[in-house]
Design a protein around this motif. Structure first.
Motif, short mmCIF file in Angstrom:
data_model
loop_
_atom_site.label_atom_id
_atom_site.label_comp_id
_atom_site.label_asym_id
_atom_site.label_seq_id
_atom_site.Cartn_x
_atom_site.Cartn_y
_atom_site.Cartn_z
N ASN A 15 14.86 -37.19 -119.77
CA ASN A 15 15.88 -37.69 -118.84
C ASN A 15 16.10 -39.19 -119.02
N ARG A 16 15.04 -39.92 -119.34
CA ARG A 16 15.18 -41.35 -119.55
C ARG A 16 16.05 -41.63 -120.79
N MET A 17 15.90 -40.81 -121.81
CA MET A 17 16.73 -40.97 -123.00
C MET A 17 18.19 -40.70 -122.68
N LYS A 18 18.45 -39.67 -121.86
CA LYS A 18 19.82 -39.36 -121.48
C LYS A 18 20.42 -40.49 -120.65
N GLU A 19 19.62 -41.06 -119.77
CA GLU A 19 20.10 -42.18 -118.95
C GLU A 19 20.44 -43.39 -119.81
N ASN A 20 19.76 -43.51 -120.95
CA ASN A 20 20.03 -44.61 -121.87
C ASN A 20 21.18 -44.30 -122.83
N GLY A 21 21.85 -43.18 -122.58
CA GLY A 21 23.03 -42.86 -123.37
C GLY A 21 22.80 -42.06 -124.62
N LYS A 22 21.58 -41.53 -124.80
CA LYS A 22 21.30 -40.74 -125.99
C LYS A 22 21.80 -39.30 -125.80
#
Length: 354
Positions: free
Chosen positions: A297-304
């Motif tokens: 989820n942190r990666m998705k929040e960073n736009g990945k």
């Protein structure tokens, strides 16, 4: 040739389905590589016996002999096990590594004989890791896991055909019946294979105990663990995490030239069976593994993109399996000591592949 002038000797073997091309070369005290002899043999029992006689005749008994060959599907296995039974020390390299070495020699021609010479020279000039022969249980386990993947692909194709046929105009009932029977047979065979895999693991107390540790990882079931362990021969030829990630083709490749920079990608130059097994495990871990879900989820929040996150999870799961297998420890959810933290969070700053 004077024995005192020889420092090393190596037999390079280029394997194909029907033939094995061989080259015996030596490394001399004046730092020169010299080809002693080349020959070709049939890739069968009689041919390999002639290979043994050729090595005994051409090699120097007073100097250590090393054998270097490429992994060529399954065609190299007969020669590898034959030479291993005779007590030879051998290295089995990945084709990509051999190709890179050949480029460094600036050899413009490519024949089986030239490849054998290249492999012999590589064995003389490089400190190659020795091949650790897998146990019989691991060898059969690999065959079963690959058979299982093949049947799953066949069943998926049959299911798609059945779906299309059911929605066609005036579908022929007997064709539908035969397709259903084939799907049913594939499902039955998959169940049989999984039982056989369980029995193989149970036969080996060490393997059974290590497997119990690995499947404590949320999202990793028995089949996934068995596939990864079998495809790596119980990690016997893996020296560290970076080598493992590269072996699976999950290593990140970065390309830059001057002002140009390409998006980082995984190499995919590795074991496709491991990547296939870990894909669904990575997707399941988003649901069942709290630590990895937070990371995803942190990666998705960073736009990945989601695909990037799944690949990152595949890499983390692979390292987790390796670590628990080697250390004989269970996975502890939410454990925050340094070793567990390193396993889960250590590469959060690495380049992300897509």
């Amino acid at each position: 040739m004077n024995t005192k002038t020889i420092l090393k000797q190596c037999v390079g073997i280029d394997v194909s389905m029907k033939k094995v091309d061989c080259c015996l070369a030596v490394y001399t005290q004046d730092l020169q590589v010299k080809v002693v002899s080349t020959s070709r043999f049939e890739n069968n029992g009689k041919g390999l016996l002639k290979l043994r006689q050729w090595i005994e005749k051409k090699s120097d008994k007073a100097v250590y002999l090393h054998v270097n060959m490429e992994a060529t599907g399954v065609y190299h296995e007969e020669a590898a096990y034959f030479l291993s039974d005779l007590g030879f020390k051998l290295s089995i390299i990945q084709p990509a590594k051999g190709k890179q070495y050949a480029r460094s020699l600036d050899e413009k021609n490519k024949t089986d004989r030239i490849d054998a010479i290249m492999l012999a020279r590589m064995g003389l000039e490089r400190d190659l890791p020795l091949w650790n022969r897998p146990t019989e249980n691991l060898r059969i386990l690999k065959r079963l896991s690959r058979e299982r993947i093949s049947i799953i692909r066949d069943r998926n194709a049959l299911t798609n055909q059945l779906h299309a046929l059911n929605h066609s105009h005036k579908a022929y009932a007997k064709s539908i019946k035969r397709l259903k029977q084939r799907v049913k047979l594939a499902t039955k065979q998959l169940a049989e294979i999984e039982v056989q895999m369980q029995e193989l693991v149970a036969e080996s107390p060490v393997l059974h105990e290590k497997m119990k540790h690995v499947i404590t990882i949320p999202g990793i079931n028995f089949v996934t663990a068995a596939t990864v362990i079998a495809e790596t021969d119980g990690f016997s030829n893996i020296g560290n995490r970076r080598q493992l990630v590269s072996y699976a083709g999950l290593d990140v490749v970065i390309r830059e030239s001057g002002t140009l920079a390409w998006r980082p990608r995984i190499s995919k130059r590795g074991n496709a069976y491991i990547r296939a097994a870990l894909y669904m495990a990575a997707v399941c871990s988003i649901i069942h593994n709290q630590t990895l879900r937070i990371y995803f989820n942190r990666m998705k929040e960073n736009g990945k993109p989601g695909k990037t996150g799944v690949i990152a999870l595949e890499r983390k799961l692979l390292i987790l399996i390796y670590t628990l297998y080697k250390n004989n420890t269970d996975y502890v959810l939410g454990h925050t000591n340094n070793s567990q933290k390193n396993i889960v969070l250590q590469d959060s700053q690495e380049p992300v592949a897509v």
